[in-house]
Design a protein around this motif. Structure first.
Motif, PDB file in Angstrom:
ATOM      1  N   ASN A 149       2.004 -23.561   0.411  1.00  0.00           N
ATOM      2  CA  ASN A 149       2.896 -24.070   1.432  1.00  0.00           C
ATOM      3  C   ASN A 149       3.692 -22.824   2.160  1.00  0.00           C
ATOM      4  O   ASN A 149       3.759 -21.595   1.364  1.00  0.00           O
ATOM      5  CB  ASN A 149       3.799 -25.098   0.989  1.00  0.00           C
ATOM      6  N   GLY A 150       4.524 -22.994   3.193  1.00  0.00           N
ATOM      7  CA  GLY A 150       5.304 -22.150   3.785  1.00  0.00           C
ATOM      8  C   GLY A 150       6.478 -21.495   2.766  1.00  0.00           C
ATOM      9  O   GLY A 150       6.787 -20.309   2.808  1.00  0.00           O
ATOM     10  N   SER A 190       6.711 -19.998  11.086  1.00  0.00           N
ATOM     11  CA  SER A 190       6.238 -21.320  10.806  1.00  0.00           C
ATOM     12  C   SER A 190       5.766 -22.215  12.104  1.00  0.00           C
ATOM     13  O   SER A 190       5.065 -23.051  12.109  1.00  0.00           O
ATOM     14  CB  SER A 190       7.240 -22.310  10.009  1.00  0.00           C
ATOM     15  N   SER A 238       3.706 -21.749   8.039  1.00  0.00           N
ATOM     16  CA  SER A 238       3.758 -22.816   7.381  1.00  0.00           C
ATOM     17  C   SER A 238       2.435 -23.900   7.822  1.00  0.00           C
ATOM     18  O   SER A 238       2.462 -23.777   9.168  1.00  0.00           O
ATOM     19  CB  SER A 238       4.978 -23.924   7.431  1.00  0.00           C
ATOM     20  N   GLY A 297       0.282 -22.639   3.775  1.00  0.00           N
ATOM     21  CA  GLY A 297       1.077 -21.614   4.627  1.00  0.00           C
ATOM     22  C   GLY A 297       0.247 -20.153   4.408  1.00  0.00           C
ATOM     23  O   GLY A 297      -0.932 -20.213   3.680  1.00  0.00           O
TER      24      GLY A 297
END
Ligand code: T4K
Length: 411
Positions: free
Chosen positions: A75-76, A173, A195, A208
Protein backbone atom coordinates in the motif's frame (compact mmCIF):
# COMPACT_ATOMS: atom_id res chain seq x y z
CA UNK A 1 -35.03 18.67 -12.47
CA UNK A 2 -35.37 20.48 -9.16
CA UNK A 3 -36.84 23.93 -9.73
CA UNK A 4 -38.31 24.90 -6.36
CA UNK A 5 -36.74 24.89 -2.93
CA UNK A 6 -39.36 22.40 -1.81
CA UNK A 7 -38.25 20.03 -4.60
CA UNK A 8 -34.92 19.47 -2.86
CA UNK A 9 -34.58 16.04 -1.25
CA UNK A 10 -33.13 17.65 1.87
CA UNK A 11 -36.70 18.83 2.61
CA UNK A 12 -38.14 15.33 2.19
CA UNK A 13 -38.78 14.78 -1.52
CA UNK A 14 -37.40 12.01 -3.72
CA UNK A 15 -33.65 12.23 -4.42
CA UNK A 16 -32.59 13.25 -7.93
CA UNK A 17 -30.63 10.00 -8.25
CA UNK A 18 -32.03 6.61 -7.30
CA UNK A 19 -28.49 5.18 -6.87
CA UNK A 20 -25.69 6.79 -4.88
CA UNK A 21 -22.98 8.54 -6.91
CA UNK A 22 -19.60 8.20 -5.20
CA UNK A 23 -16.34 10.09 -5.21
CA UNK A 24 -13.67 7.41 -5.50
CA UNK A 25 -15.62 4.67 -7.28
CA UNK A 26 -13.06 2.25 -8.78
CA UNK A 27 -13.08 2.05 -12.58
CA UNK A 28 -13.96 -1.39 -13.97
CA UNK A 29 -11.20 -3.51 -15.49
CA UNK A 30 -11.58 -6.12 -18.23
CA UNK A 31 -12.92 -8.80 -15.91
CA UNK A 32 -12.23 -11.65 -18.35
CA UNK A 33 -8.55 -10.68 -18.60
CA UNK A 34 -8.31 -10.42 -14.83
CA UNK A 35 -9.86 -13.85 -14.34
CA UNK A 36 -7.44 -15.36 -16.87
CA UNK A 37 -4.53 -13.92 -14.93
CA UNK A 38 -5.91 -15.03 -11.57
CA UNK A 39 -6.50 -18.54 -12.95
CA UNK A 40 -2.86 -18.60 -14.03
CA UNK A 41 -1.79 -17.48 -10.55
CA UNK A 42 -3.77 -20.34 -9.01
CA UNK A 43 -2.39 -22.85 -11.52
CA UNK A 44 1.15 -21.79 -10.73
CA UNK A 45 0.38 -21.72 -7.03
CA UNK A 46 2.64 -18.68 -6.62
CA UNK A 47 0.77 -15.99 -4.71
CA UNK A 48 3.35 -13.48 -3.50
CA UNK A 49 7.12 -12.87 -2.90
CA UNK A 50 8.16 -11.13 -6.08
CA UNK A 51 6.11 -13.28 -8.44
CA UNK A 52 6.00 -12.83 -12.20
CA UNK A 53 2.94 -10.55 -12.12
CA UNK A 54 4.56 -8.18 -9.64
CA UNK A 55 7.67 -8.09 -11.81
CA UNK A 56 5.60 -7.41 -14.92
CA UNK A 57 3.68 -4.63 -13.20
CA UNK A 58 6.90 -3.02 -11.97
CA UNK A 59 8.37 -3.18 -15.48
CA UNK A 60 5.28 -1.68 -17.07
CA UNK A 61 5.05 1.18 -14.56
CA UNK A 62 8.78 1.99 -14.80
CA UNK A 63 8.46 2.05 -18.59
CA UNK A 64 5.37 4.27 -18.53
CA UNK A 65 7.05 6.75 -16.16
CA UNK A 66 10.49 6.54 -17.77
CA UNK A 67 12.19 5.79 -14.46
CA UNK A 68 14.87 3.20 -13.72
CA UNK A 69 13.19 1.51 -10.77
CA UNK A 70 9.64 0.79 -9.68
CA UNK A 71 9.26 -1.19 -6.48
CA UNK A 72 5.70 -2.36 -5.91
CA UNK A 73 4.35 -2.34 -2.36
CA UNK A 74 1.36 -3.57 -0.40
CA UNK A 75 0.00 0.00 0.00
CA UNK A 76 1.03 3.63 -0.28
CA UNK A 77 1.48 4.12 3.46
CA UNK A 78 4.05 1.34 3.81
CA UNK A 79 5.71 2.59 0.61
CA UNK A 80 6.03 6.03 2.26
CA UNK A 81 7.37 4.53 5.49
CA UNK A 82 9.98 2.51 3.66
CA UNK A 83 11.05 5.37 1.38
CA UNK A 84 11.36 7.71 4.38
CA UNK A 85 13.55 5.19 6.18
CA UNK A 86 15.59 4.26 3.14
CA UNK A 87 16.58 7.84 2.30
CA UNK A 88 17.56 8.30 5.95
CA UNK A 89 15.13 10.97 7.13
CA UNK A 90 15.29 11.83 10.84
CA UNK A 91 14.76 14.85 13.12
CA UNK A 92 12.31 17.15 11.36
CA UNK A 93 10.73 16.82 7.95
CA UNK A 94 8.70 19.52 6.22
CA UNK A 95 5.35 18.33 4.92
CA UNK A 96 2.06 20.02 3.96
CA UNK A 97 -0.81 19.74 6.41
CA UNK A 98 -3.18 19.63 3.43
CA UNK A 99 -2.67 15.95 2.62
CA UNK A 100 -4.04 12.56 3.56
CA UNK A 101 -3.03 11.71 7.11
CA UNK A 102 -0.86 8.80 5.92
CA UNK A 103 1.81 11.19 4.58
CA UNK A 104 2.28 12.59 8.08
CA UNK A 105 1.75 9.36 10.05
CA UNK A 106 4.48 7.71 7.97
CA UNK A 107 6.92 10.19 9.56
CA UNK A 108 5.60 10.17 13.11
CA UNK A 109 5.43 6.35 13.02
CA UNK A 110 9.24 6.49 12.85
CA UNK A 111 9.55 9.19 15.51
CA UNK A 112 10.34 11.86 12.92
CA UNK A 113 8.75 15.24 13.67
CA UNK A 114 6.49 16.50 10.89
CA UNK A 115 6.81 20.26 10.47
CA UNK A 116 3.67 21.53 8.77
CA UNK A 117 3.99 23.88 5.85
CA UNK A 118 1.23 25.93 4.31
CA UNK A 119 0.03 25.57 0.74
CA UNK A 120 -0.08 27.93 -2.21
CA UNK A 121 -3.80 28.77 -2.52
CA UNK A 122 -3.63 28.62 -6.33
CA UNK A 123 -2.04 25.20 -6.66
CA UNK A 124 -3.08 23.60 -3.32
CA UNK A 125 0.50 22.30 -3.16
CA UNK A 126 3.23 22.98 -0.59
CA UNK A 127 4.33 26.63 -0.55
CA UNK A 128 8.06 26.75 -1.41
CA UNK A 129 8.39 30.27 0.03
CA UNK A 130 7.32 29.12 3.49
CA UNK A 131 9.54 26.03 3.33
CA UNK A 132 12.65 28.15 3.51
CA UNK A 133 11.33 29.98 6.58
CA UNK A 134 10.76 26.78 8.58
CA UNK A 135 14.01 24.94 7.88
CA UNK A 136 15.97 24.43 11.10
CA UNK A 137 19.27 22.65 11.86
CA UNK A 138 17.18 19.52 12.60
CA UNK A 139 15.50 19.48 9.17
CA UNK A 140 16.55 16.51 7.06
CA UNK A 141 13.99 16.52 4.28
CA UNK A 142 10.91 17.73 2.48
CA UNK A 143 7.92 15.72 1.33
CA UNK A 144 5.89 17.41 -1.40
CA UNK A 145 2.46 16.08 -2.31
CA UNK A 146 1.23 16.37 -5.92
CA UNK A 147 -2.31 17.13 -4.82
CA UNK A 148 -5.09 16.31 -7.32
CA UNK A 149 -2.34 15.07 -9.66
CA UNK A 150 -1.13 18.63 -10.26
CA UNK A 151 2.63 18.66 -9.78
CA UNK A 152 4.35 20.54 -6.98
CA UNK A 153 6.82 23.22 -8.01
CA UNK A 154 9.40 20.49 -8.56
CA UNK A 155 12.20 22.72 -9.88
CA UNK A 156 12.04 25.05 -6.90
CA UNK A 157 11.79 22.17 -4.41
CA UNK A 158 14.78 20.43 -5.99
CA UNK A 159 16.79 23.65 -5.86
CA UNK A 160 15.82 24.22 -2.22
CA UNK A 161 16.71 20.68 -1.17
CA UNK A 162 20.06 20.96 -2.90
CA UNK A 163 20.79 24.35 -1.34
CA UNK A 164 20.02 23.11 2.18
CA UNK A 165 21.31 19.58 1.70
CA UNK A 166 17.90 18.01 2.32
CA UNK A 167 16.36 14.81 1.00
CA UNK A 168 13.33 15.27 -1.21
CA UNK A 169 10.43 12.84 -1.54
CA UNK A 170 7.15 13.28 -3.35
CA UNK A 171 3.88 11.71 -2.33
CA UNK A 172 2.52 11.07 -5.82
CA UNK A 173 -0.54 9.13 -4.65
CA UNK A 174 -2.84 11.31 -6.78
CA UNK A 175 -0.48 11.62 -9.71
CA UNK A 176 -0.30 8.32 -11.56
CA UNK A 177 0.10 9.07 -15.28
CA UNK A 178 0.56 12.82 -14.69
CA UNK A 179 3.48 14.94 -15.85
CA UNK A 180 5.51 17.99 -14.85
CA UNK A 181 7.01 20.09 -17.65
CA UNK A 182 6.44 17.15 -19.99
CA UNK A 183 8.25 14.60 -17.80
CA UNK A 184 6.24 11.94 -16.05
CA UNK A 185 5.79 12.28 -12.31
CA UNK A 186 7.69 9.46 -10.62
CA UNK A 187 11.14 10.62 -11.77
CA UNK A 188 11.67 13.47 -9.35
CA UNK A 189 13.40 14.01 -6.00
CA UNK A 190 15.17 11.11 -4.34
CA UNK A 191 12.07 8.99 -4.81
CA UNK A 192 8.34 9.29 -5.42
CA UNK A 193 5.60 7.28 -3.76
CA UNK A 194 2.31 6.14 -5.29
CA UNK A 195 -0.84 4.72 -3.75
CA UNK A 196 -2.81 2.16 -5.73
CA UNK A 197 -5.74 2.11 -3.29
CA UNK A 198 -9.15 1.21 -4.70
CA UNK A 199 -10.23 4.87 -4.73
CA UNK A 200 -7.27 6.03 -6.81
CA UNK A 201 -7.14 6.60 -10.59
CA UNK A 202 -5.16 3.37 -10.89
CA UNK A 203 -5.66 0.61 -8.33
CA UNK A 204 -4.47 -2.82 -7.32
CA UNK A 205 -7.28 -3.16 -4.71
CA UNK A 206 -4.69 -2.09 -2.12
CA UNK A 207 -1.17 -1.31 -3.25
CA UNK A 208 1.48 1.25 -3.92
CA UNK A 209 4.98 1.74 -5.27
CA UNK A 210 8.19 3.68 -4.88
CA UNK A 211 9.90 4.91 -8.04
CA UNK A 212 13.44 6.22 -8.25
CA UNK A 213 16.42 6.63 -10.57
CA UNK A 214 18.85 5.94 -7.73
CA UNK A 215 20.24 2.38 -8.05
CA UNK A 216 21.54 2.16 -4.46
CA UNK A 217 18.32 3.50 -3.02
CA UNK A 218 16.25 1.06 -5.08
CA UNK A 219 18.36 -1.82 -3.80
CA UNK A 220 17.91 -0.67 -0.22
CA UNK A 221 14.14 -0.31 -0.66
CA UNK A 222 13.85 -3.79 -2.20
CA UNK A 223 15.61 -5.25 0.82
CA UNK A 224 13.52 -3.26 3.27
CA UNK A 225 10.21 -4.32 1.76
CA UNK A 226 11.25 -7.98 2.21
CA UNK A 227 12.38 -8.00 5.86
CA UNK A 228 15.96 -7.20 4.81
CA UNK A 229 16.44 -10.63 3.19
CA UNK A 230 19.08 -10.70 0.49
CA UNK A 231 18.74 -14.47 -0.01
CA UNK A 232 17.69 -17.52 1.98
CA UNK A 233 18.61 -17.12 5.65
CA UNK A 234 20.57 -13.95 4.95
CA UNK A 235 19.18 -10.79 6.51
CA UNK A 236 21.37 -7.79 5.76
CA UNK A 237 19.27 -4.85 6.94
CA UNK A 238 16.26 -3.79 8.93
CA UNK A 239 13.08 -4.48 6.99
CA UNK A 240 9.38 -5.00 7.08
CA UNK A 241 6.74 -6.68 4.95
CA UNK A 242 5.88 -4.29 2.11
CA UNK A 243 5.26 -6.88 -0.59
CA UNK A 244 2.47 -6.69 -3.12
CA UNK A 245 0.67 -9.96 -3.84
CA UNK A 246 0.18 -11.51 -7.27
CA UNK A 247 -3.60 -11.03 -7.52
CA UNK A 248 -3.20 -7.32 -6.81
CA UNK A 249 -0.45 -7.09 -9.43
CA UNK A 250 -2.71 -8.88 -11.93
CA UNK A 251 -5.39 -6.28 -11.23
CA UNK A 252 -2.87 -3.51 -11.92
CA UNK A 253 -1.67 -5.06 -15.18
CA UNK A 254 -5.26 -5.55 -16.31
CA UNK A 255 -6.24 -1.96 -15.49
CA UNK A 256 -3.20 -0.64 -17.34
CA UNK A 257 -4.77 -1.98 -20.54
CA UNK A 258 -7.53 0.61 -20.15
CA UNK A 259 -5.76 3.66 -18.75
CA UNK A 260 -6.33 5.76 -21.86
CA UNK A 261 -10.03 4.97 -21.80
CA UNK A 262 -10.25 6.07 -18.14
CA UNK A 263 -8.39 9.29 -18.89
CA UNK A 264 -10.72 9.99 -21.81
CA UNK A 265 -13.74 9.36 -19.58
CA UNK A 266 -12.39 11.59 -16.79
CA UNK A 267 -11.42 14.33 -19.25
CA UNK A 268 -14.90 14.24 -20.81
CA UNK A 269 -16.43 14.57 -17.33
CA UNK A 270 -14.08 17.38 -16.39
CA UNK A 271 -14.95 19.31 -19.56
CA UNK A 272 -18.64 18.76 -18.93
CA UNK A 273 -18.35 20.00 -15.34
CA UNK A 274 -16.35 22.94 -16.64
CA UNK A 275 -19.15 23.94 -19.02
CA UNK A 276 -21.97 23.36 -16.52
CA UNK A 277 -20.30 25.16 -13.61
CA UNK A 278 -19.29 28.13 -15.68
CA UNK A 279 -20.64 31.38 -14.30
CA UNK A 280 -21.98 30.03 -11.03
CA UNK A 281 -20.93 32.89 -8.79
CA UNK A 282 -18.78 31.80 -5.84
CA UNK A 283 -17.91 28.38 -7.24
CA UNK A 284 -14.46 27.80 -8.70
CA UNK A 285 -13.55 24.57 -10.45
CA UNK A 286 -9.88 23.67 -10.02
CA UNK A 287 -8.37 23.55 -13.49
CA UNK A 288 -5.87 21.16 -15.02
CA UNK A 289 -3.09 22.21 -17.34
CA UNK A 290 -4.01 20.38 -20.53
CA UNK A 291 -0.50 20.78 -21.91
CA UNK A 292 0.58 18.27 -19.25
CA UNK A 293 -0.44 14.64 -18.90
CA UNK A 294 -3.26 14.52 -16.32
CA UNK A 295 -5.53 11.77 -15.03
CA UNK A 296 -8.39 14.21 -14.26
CA UNK A 297 -9.36 11.97 -11.35
CA UNK A 298 -10.55 14.78 -9.11
CA UNK A 299 -13.33 17.28 -9.73
CA UNK A 300 -12.49 19.89 -7.11
CA UNK A 301 -14.54 22.94 -6.23
CA UNK A 302 -13.75 25.86 -4.02
CA UNK A 303 -16.79 27.56 -2.52
CA UNK A 304 -16.66 31.24 -1.68
CA UNK A 305 -19.35 31.42 0.99
CA UNK A 306 -19.39 35.22 0.98
CA UNK A 307 -20.68 35.05 -2.58
CA UNK A 308 -22.82 31.89 -2.46
CA UNK A 309 -24.43 32.80 0.92
CA UNK A 310 -24.51 29.08 1.62
CA UNK A 311 -21.47 27.24 2.90
CA UNK A 312 -19.61 24.22 1.59
CA UNK A 313 -21.01 21.86 4.24
CA UNK A 314 -24.58 22.94 3.50
CA UNK A 315 -24.02 22.35 -0.23
CA UNK A 316 -22.66 18.89 0.57
CA UNK A 317 -25.72 18.19 2.73
CA UNK A 318 -28.00 19.19 -0.14
CA UNK A 319 -26.09 16.99 -2.60
CA UNK A 320 -26.00 14.02 -0.23
CA UNK A 321 -29.77 14.14 0.13
CA UNK A 322 -29.91 13.86 -3.68
CA UNK A 323 -27.60 10.80 -3.49
CA UNK A 324 -24.60 12.73 -4.79
CA UNK A 325 -21.92 11.83 -2.25
CA UNK A 326 -19.70 14.89 -2.66
CA UNK A 327 -16.82 14.96 -0.18
CA UNK A 328 -14.82 17.41 1.86
CA UNK A 329 -11.13 16.71 1.39
CA UNK A 330 -8.30 16.39 3.86
CA UNK A 331 -10.61 18.01 6.39
CA UNK A 332 -9.79 19.46 8.94
CA UNK A 333 -6.09 19.41 7.98
CA UNK A 334 -3.51 17.01 9.45
CA UNK A 335 -2.44 19.58 12.06
CA UNK A 336 -5.94 19.40 13.55
CA UNK A 337 -5.85 15.61 13.86
CA UNK A 338 -4.30 13.59 16.67
CA UNK A 339 -1.60 13.29 17.78
CA UNK A 340 -0.53 16.46 15.93
CA UNK A 341 -3.26 18.67 17.37
CA UNK A 342 -1.95 17.93 20.87
CA UNK A 343 1.72 18.13 19.89
CA UNK A 344 1.39 21.43 18.02
CA UNK A 345 -1.73 23.25 19.24
CA UNK A 346 -0.68 26.49 17.55
CA UNK A 347 0.36 25.03 14.19
CA UNK A 348 -2.64 26.67 12.52
CA UNK A 349 -1.11 30.12 13.02
CA UNK A 350 1.36 29.36 10.25
CA UNK A 351 -1.21 27.64 8.04
CA UNK A 352 -3.80 30.28 7.09
CA UNK A 353 -4.23 29.05 3.50
CA UNK A 354 -4.67 25.45 4.62
CA UNK A 355 -7.21 26.47 7.25
CA UNK A 356 -9.14 28.43 4.64
CA UNK A 357 -9.05 25.72 2.00
CA UNK A 358 -10.21 22.85 4.23
CA UNK A 359 -13.36 24.90 4.93
CA UNK A 360 -14.09 25.61 1.27
CA UNK A 361 -13.02 22.66 -0.80
CA UNK A 362 -15.20 19.80 -2.00
CA UNK A 363 -14.92 17.04 -4.58
CA UNK A 364 -17.62 15.72 -6.90
CA UNK A 365 -18.13 12.26 -8.41
CA UNK A 366 -16.40 11.38 -11.65
CA UNK A 367 -15.01 8.27 -13.35
CA UNK A 368 -16.57 5.74 -15.69
CA UNK A 369 -19.67 5.37 -13.50
CA UNK A 370 -20.67 9.01 -14.12
CA UNK A 371 -22.21 10.23 -17.37
CA UNK A 372 -23.06 13.50 -19.07
CA UNK A 373 -26.67 13.61 -17.87
CA UNK A 374 -25.56 12.97 -14.27
CA UNK A 375 -23.19 15.92 -14.45
CA UNK A 376 -25.85 18.19 -15.93
CA UNK A 377 -28.14 17.28 -13.09
CA UNK A 378 -25.51 17.64 -10.34
CA UNK A 379 -24.53 21.08 -11.64
CA UNK A 380 -28.17 22.11 -11.97
CA UNK A 381 -28.66 21.33 -8.27
CA UNK A 382 -25.55 23.33 -7.39
CA UNK A 383 -26.59 26.28 -9.56
CA UNK A 384 -30.06 26.20 -8.04
CA UNK A 385 -28.71 25.97 -4.48
CA UNK A 386 -26.39 28.92 -5.03
CA UNK A 387 -29.11 30.99 -6.68
CA UNK A 388 -31.23 30.50 -3.56
CA UNK A 389 -28.21 30.41 -1.23
CA UNK A 390 -29.46 32.87 1.32
CA UNK A 391 -32.99 31.38 1.57
CA UNK A 392 -31.65 27.85 1.76
CA UNK A 393 -29.16 28.85 4.40
CA UNK A 394 -31.97 30.33 6.56
CA UNK A 395 -34.22 27.35 6.03
CA UNK A 396 -31.55 24.74 6.73
CA UNK A 397 -30.54 26.53 9.92
CA UNK A 398 -34.17 26.64 11.02
CA UNK A 399 -34.65 22.93 10.34
CA UNK A 400 -31.50 22.16 12.31
CA UNK A 401 -32.59 24.39 15.21
CA UNK A 402 -36.00 22.70 15.37
CA UNK A 403 -34.39 19.27 15.27
CA UNK A 404 -32.03 20.22 18.08
CA UNK A 405 -34.93 21.56 20.15
CA UNK A 406 -36.94 18.40 19.56
CA UNK A 407 -33.86 16.40 20.56
CA UNK A 408 -33.38 18.30 23.80
CA UNK A 409 -37.13 18.00 24.66
CA UNK A 410 -36.95 14.27 24.04
CA UNK A 411 -34.04 13.97 26.54
N1 T4K B 1 -0.99 9.92 0.43
C1 T4K B 1 -2.10 10.43 -0.12
C2 T4K B 1 -2.07 11.81 -0.68
C3 T4K B 1 -3.27 9.66 -0.18
O1 T4K B 1 -4.38 10.18 -0.74
C4 T4K B 1 -3.27 8.35 0.36
C5 T4K B 1 -4.48 7.57 0.38
C6 T4K B 1 -2.06 7.86 0.91
C7 T4K B 1 -0.95 8.69 0.93
C8 T4K B 1 -1.97 6.50 1.50
O2 T4K B 1 -2.07 5.48 0.52
P1 T4K B 1 -2.70 4.03 0.92
O3 T4K B 1 -1.95 3.50 2.09
O4 T4K B 1 -4.16 4.23 1.22
O5 T4K B 1 -2.46 3.23 -0.33
C9 T4K B 1 -9.43 6.87 1.18
C10 T4K B 1 -8.41 5.78 1.10
O6 T4K B 1 -8.52 4.84 2.15
C11 T4K B 1 -7.01 6.27 1.01
O7 T4K B 1 -6.30 5.27 0.32
C12 T4K B 1 -6.90 7.55 0.26
N2 T4K B 1 -5.59 8.11 0.24
C13 T4K B 1 -7.81 8.57 0.89
C14 T4K B 1 -7.73 9.93 0.28
O8 T4K B 1 -9.11 8.13 0.78
P2 T4K B 1 -11.57 7.19 2.54
O9 T4K B 1 -11.79 7.19 4.00
O10 T4K B 1 -11.96 8.39 1.79
O11 T4K B 1 -12.16 5.90 1.82
P3 T4K B 1 -13.64 5.45 1.74
O12 T4K B 1 -13.68 4.03 2.15
O13 T4K B 1 -14.55 6.40 2.43
O14 T4K B 1 -13.91 5.49 0.18
C15 T4K B 1 -14.29 6.67 -0.49
C16 T4K B 1 -15.42 6.37 -1.44
O15 T4K B 1 -14.95 5.54 -2.49
C17 T4K B 1 -16.57 5.62 -0.82
O16 T4K B 1 -17.54 6.51 -0.40
C18 T4K B 1 -17.08 4.75 -1.93
C19 T4K B 1 -15.93 4.59 -2.87
N3 T4K B 1 -15.35 3.25 -2.80
C20 T4K B 1 -14.37 2.97 -1.89
C21 T4K B 1 -13.81 1.73 -1.85
C22 T4K B 1 -12.72 1.41 -0.83
C23 T4K B 1 -15.80 2.30 -3.66
O17 T4K B 1 -16.72 2.56 -4.46
N4 T4K B 1 -15.22 1.07 -3.65
C24 T4K B 1 -14.23 0.74 -2.78
O18 T4K B 1 -13.71 -0.39 -2.83
O19 T4K B 1 -10.01 6.93 2.43
Amino acid sequence: MKNRIDDLAIFGTKPAFSEKLYVGRPNPCNFQHLIERITDIFNRCWFTNNGIYVQELERKIAEMIGVKHCIAMCNGTVALEIAIRAVGLSGEVIVPSFTFIATVHALQWQKITPVFCDIDPDTHNIDPVQIEQIITPRTTGIIGVHTWGRACDVDVLEALSEKHNLKLLFDASHAFHCSYKGKMIGQFGNAEIFSFHATKFFNTFEGGAVTTNDDDLAKKIRLMKNFGFSGYDNVVSIGTNGKLNEVSAAMGITLMENLNEFIKGNLGNYNQYHRELDNIPGIRLIEYDESEKCNYQYIVLEIDEKVTQINRDQLIEILHAENVLARRYFYPGCHKMEPYRSFFPNAGLLLPETEQLVKNVMTLPTGMAIGKSDIIQICHILRFAVKHGSDLNDRMRLVKKNKNQQGSHAE
